[in-house]
Write an enzyme that holds these catalytic residues in place. Structure first.
Site, PDB file in Angstrom:
ATOM      1  CB  ALA A 121      -0.926  -0.017   1.210  1.00 51.46           C
TER       2      ALA A 121
ATOM      3  CG  ASP B  10       5.366  -6.667   5.448  1.00 56.16           C
ATOM      4  OD1 ASP B  10       6.596  -6.860   5.490  1.00 56.16           O
ATOM      5  OD2 ASP B  10       4.557  -7.502   5.002  1.00 56.16           O
TER       6      ASP B  10
ATOM      7  CB  THR C  36      13.038  -6.474   5.689  1.00 53.06           C
ATOM      8  OG1 THR C  36      12.629  -7.823   5.898  1.00 53.06           O
ATOM      9  CG2 THR C  36      13.635  -6.366   4.302  1.00 53.06           C
TER      10      THR C  36
ATOM     11  CB  CYS D  35      19.375   6.861  16.345  1.00 52.16           C
ATOM     12  SG  CYS D  35      21.070   6.813  15.788  1.00 52.16           S
TER      13      CYS D  35
ATOM     14  CB  CYS E 109      -1.181  -5.127   7.214  1.00 49.17           C
ATOM     15  SG  CYS E 109      -0.003  -3.773   7.187  1.00 49.17           S
TER      16      CYS E 109
ATOM     17  CB  CYS F  43      23.440   4.251  17.029  1.00 46.95           C
ATOM     18  SG  CYS F  43      22.613   3.346  15.706  1.00 46.95           S
TER      19      CYS F  43
HETATM   20 ZN   LIG Z   1      21.889   5.144  14.462  1.00 51.80          ZN
END
Ligand SMILES: [Zn+2]
Length: 322
Positions: free
Chosen positions: A6, A97, A101, A151, A165, A224
């Site tokens: 979508a 989604d 990934t 982060c 969904c 991070c």
């Molecule tokens: Zn970062």
């Protein structure tokens, strides 16, 4: 554009009409009838014929503007292909989604110095955010003001925890708003208008009739793992081979070693099990009365009729070979 669902449809339409010269569309799935309520590039015949979304989207945008260069990649974005796909693009847009990934895409974009636009939507809510961490230097943005996705969202919500969904549905107008915001950021970046990019995490909730902007200034974390330590954990992690496709009674199985599959030859081999046909670059047929197998040319398969990864992988290994 990674993910042609979508959000992808909403953003792709705007990017194509804005005159983006080359679009690379990555999606592993095929169009289904239940997608049409929100996935605005597709029509009933795409669902009836089970056309891969990347291919159906390519056809549609080429009909909008025949001069566009469009690469349709009917592939799962994984550690094996993420750097190749991201490396070829000037801006990457997230229409995914799932978080695993997304983090992989975040790793690839930061590692290769590409700007990327994160977007996500479920139910009446959605979020969009430009990720300039990898390209901060090139764009003249202060490093501390250019957080990456990790982060802001250090960890993915545990499986089964968040709404999806499938469990909560998706309200088409919310997706259109988020897709438009994401496309706007991508167009500004492509046009070199960094000063117009929304330097915030932008959210909309149409059930509450509310939008919120959370400024990203100073939000980059020195600790991070991705943009701070430059440890690209998702690019380096070997992925699981099976993904349960929620609410669809189906499991996706990836080959242990990716590579092109001769679908016609496979059709010949599988004809012993039942009737198989090759159409639109897919081999589809029933392994037994309850189990349908769809094989893609990259060796990936969707096994319908089960949500058990072990059973699905067994069907794969039995029919396709590992
Ligand atoms: Zn970062």
């Amino acid at each position: 554009m990674v993910g042609c669902g979508a959000l992808g449809c909403a953003a792709i339409d705007l990017l194509a009409r804005a005159g983006v010269g080359t679009l690379t569309l990555v999606d592993r799935d095929v169009v289904e009838l239940t997608n049409l309520q929100r996935q605005s590039l597709y029509v009933e015949t795409d669902a009836r014929d089970g056309v891969p979304k990347a291919e159906a989207a390519k056809r549609r945008v080429r009909a909008i503007d025949s001069s566009l260069r469009v690469h349709a990649c009917v592939e799962h974005l994984g550690a094996g292909n993420a750097e190749d796909l991201v490396g070829d693009c000037d801006v990457v847009v997230d229409g995914l989604d799932n978080y695993a990934t997304r983090y992989l895409l975040n790793d690839a974009a930061v590692k290769l110095g590409k700007p990327f636009v994160h977007a996500g939507a479920v139910a009446f809510r959605g979020t969009s955010m430009p990720v300039l961490a990898g390209a901060a230097g090139a764009l003249g943005v202060a490093r501390e003001d250019a957080p990456c996705l990790r982060c802001i969202f250090p960890d993915a919500p545990p499986a089964g925890e968040g709404e999806t969904c499938d469990t909560a549905g998706v309200f088409g107008p919310a997706v259109a708003m988020v897709g438009a915001h994401a496309a706007a950021q991508a167009i500004m970046l492509l046009a070199g208008r960094t000063e117009l990019v929304d330097r915030s995490l932008w959210s909309v909730d149409l059930a509450a009739n509310r939008t919120v902007r959370m400024p990203l200034a100073g939000a980059a974390r020195a600790d991070c793992p991705c943009c701070g330590a430059r440890r690209f954990e998702f690019l380096e992690a070997p992925g699981e081979r099976c993904t349960v496709l929620c609410g669809r009674n189906a499991v996706q199985v990836r080959p242990a070693v990716a590579g092109p599959v001769d679908l016609e030859r496979m059709r010949g081999r599988l004809s012993a099990l039942g009737e198989f046909a090759v159409r639109d670059g897919l081999l589809v047929g029933n392994v037994d009365a309850a189990t349908e197998l769809t094989l893609f040319a990259d060796g990936r398969a969707i096994v319908r009729g089960t949500v058990d990864p072990v059973a699905a992988q067994a069907v794969y290994d039995r029919c396709v070979g590992s």
